[in-house]
Write an enzyme that holds these catalytic residues in place. Sequence first.
Site, PDB file in Angstrom:
ATOM      1  N   LYS A 132      71.513  52.714  73.830  1.00  0.00           N
ATOM      2  CA  LYS A 132      71.693  53.769  72.840  1.00  0.00           C
ATOM      3  C   LYS A 132      71.912  53.139  71.474  1.00  0.00           C
ATOM      4  O   LYS A 132      72.585  52.105  71.358  1.00  0.00           O
ATOM      5  CB  LYS A 132      72.904  54.646  73.190  1.00  0.00           C
ATOM      6  N   LYS A 159      73.528  68.280  60.436  1.00  0.00           N
ATOM      7  CA  LYS A 159      74.861  67.692  60.262  1.00  0.00           C
ATOM      8  C   LYS A 159      75.183  67.519  58.774  1.00  0.00           C
ATOM      9  O   LYS A 159      76.316  67.783  58.342  1.00  0.00           O
ATOM     10  CB  LYS A 159      74.949  66.357  60.993  1.00  0.00           C
ATOM     11  N   GLU A 163      85.835  64.487  64.880  1.00  0.00           N
ATOM     12  CA  GLU A 163      86.098  63.502  65.928  1.00  0.00           C
ATOM     13  C   GLU A 163      87.351  62.669  65.683  1.00  0.00           C
ATOM     14  O   GLU A 163      87.527  62.075  64.627  1.00  0.00           O
ATOM     15  CB  GLU A 163      84.884  62.569  66.060  1.00  0.00           C
ATOM     16  N   GLU A 205      74.090  60.982  77.143  1.00  0.00           N
ATOM     17  CA  GLU A 205      74.535  60.409  75.872  1.00  0.00           C
ATOM     18  C   GLU A 205      76.052  60.455  75.752  1.00  0.00           C
ATOM     19  O   GLU A 205      76.688  59.490  75.309  1.00  0.00           O
ATOM     20  CB  GLU A 205      73.892  61.173  74.707  1.00  0.00           C
ATOM     21  N   GLU A 223      68.398  67.173  63.715  1.00  0.00           N
ATOM     22  CA  GLU A 223      69.839  67.114  63.992  1.00  0.00           C
ATOM     23  C   GLU A 223      70.611  66.510  62.826  1.00  0.00           C
ATOM     24  O   GLU A 223      71.647  67.050  62.409  1.00  0.00           O
ATOM     25  CB  GLU A 223      70.096  66.297  65.255  1.00  0.00           C
TER      26      GLU A 223
END
Length: 426
Positions: free
Chosen positions: A184, A415, A234, A278, A411
């Site tokens: 990733k 964001k 986060e 993911e 995406e």
Amino acid sequence: MDTLQQIKRDLISIIKCHRPSRKEKISIFRFQVTGYLELLSWLKAQDLYPQFYLNFRDNDKKLASIGTVLSFSALNEAQQFILSNKVSLVGGMKFNNNVMFFLPRLLLEQTKDSLCIQFVINNEINWLDEKKEILELLDSLTLTKPIQDIKQTIQLQTKKASQQEWESWVEDVLREIKKGILTKVVLSNETNFVTDSPLDDKDFLAKSEKYNKDCYHFLLAENKHCTFLGSSPERLYQRNGQSLVTEAVAGTAVITDNEKQNKQQATWLLNDEKNGYENWLVVKDIKQNLFPHIEEINIQDKEIKRLRQVQHLKRRITARLKCGYLDQICLESIHPTAAVAGVPKKESKSFIQQVETFSREWYAGTLGIMAEDYAEFTVTIRSAFIEDNNIRILAGAGIVEGSVPLLEWEEIERKALGLISLLHKE
């Protein structure tokens, strides 16, 4: 706030009577008062740098600080200073692991109805110079400036990578994944905008607090010319004693004006194999990196983290640190997570450095506060650099096997809207 006037008078009296001690590096004075002070409004009126601000995601606590007495560029030195002097440091680590922690001259901590003020004197420098600087600072202690709505119009200036270039980066990652070199990589892009007049950083962040709910809101201005700020969903981690709480936030679906569609997207996200994979890579990365330093770990089931423009998969992770392990180990082990770098970490960071045409600096880094018994840090995503009339927005997406370049581009554009759209709201 009338009590600030009294604190100012008390501090001036303390400073005038203070005699530096050769036995102590610093002298700390703390005041606890009842009342509420809007910290962004207070910070807006201050002229001393660096300036730091953190509005915590899961409680009603806010921090603001100005000035610096001591700074640290090594985690072990910062950790040792905390243990030796029983103080809190603010700051964090950039994406490339460069460290910047500092002991603020003045630190304010606001909870629902209580304000704690900490003032620090450096006893190891010339007292006359120190005294003069402190008294100048105290002149503005009680000042505030009202937060105002953003009036600027915005115009796109440049994208560091065009859509075609960025999608080619994704294809490069997918080829490396197919070879087994990478699992990733989180690729980001920087978009530069110009406003018709200088954009006030505190006004901008206050508006983000209003619209971007369930986030950490952070600000770091090392000088008056450039501010890094953002509203991140986060948490990197929170530590209470040896108890550690962290999380894996990865996997994304859209948010629209159609509530039925949003629920369908949430159900799809919870069951989608690619997004679940993911997210699990982030969990696995955190678990493996923490494993030598913990006694136990618990990983909760997937849930939906809903924001204004997107929704994410989230897993909460709790652990018990072994005795003696504190924030140096936590930061070195967890940051940067696979949610902002990739897997394997070393190889993914190297790939990012080679491919991305800009420096992330504080983007995808971490900012927070650490003390002997407590620490909390956010991952500095959904963020921007404000430099007078210019604003640089950064956003990223995790690329794994099965990623579709066009969808990943869409995406990161969604964001980035979390901050850019603030300039279009009434």
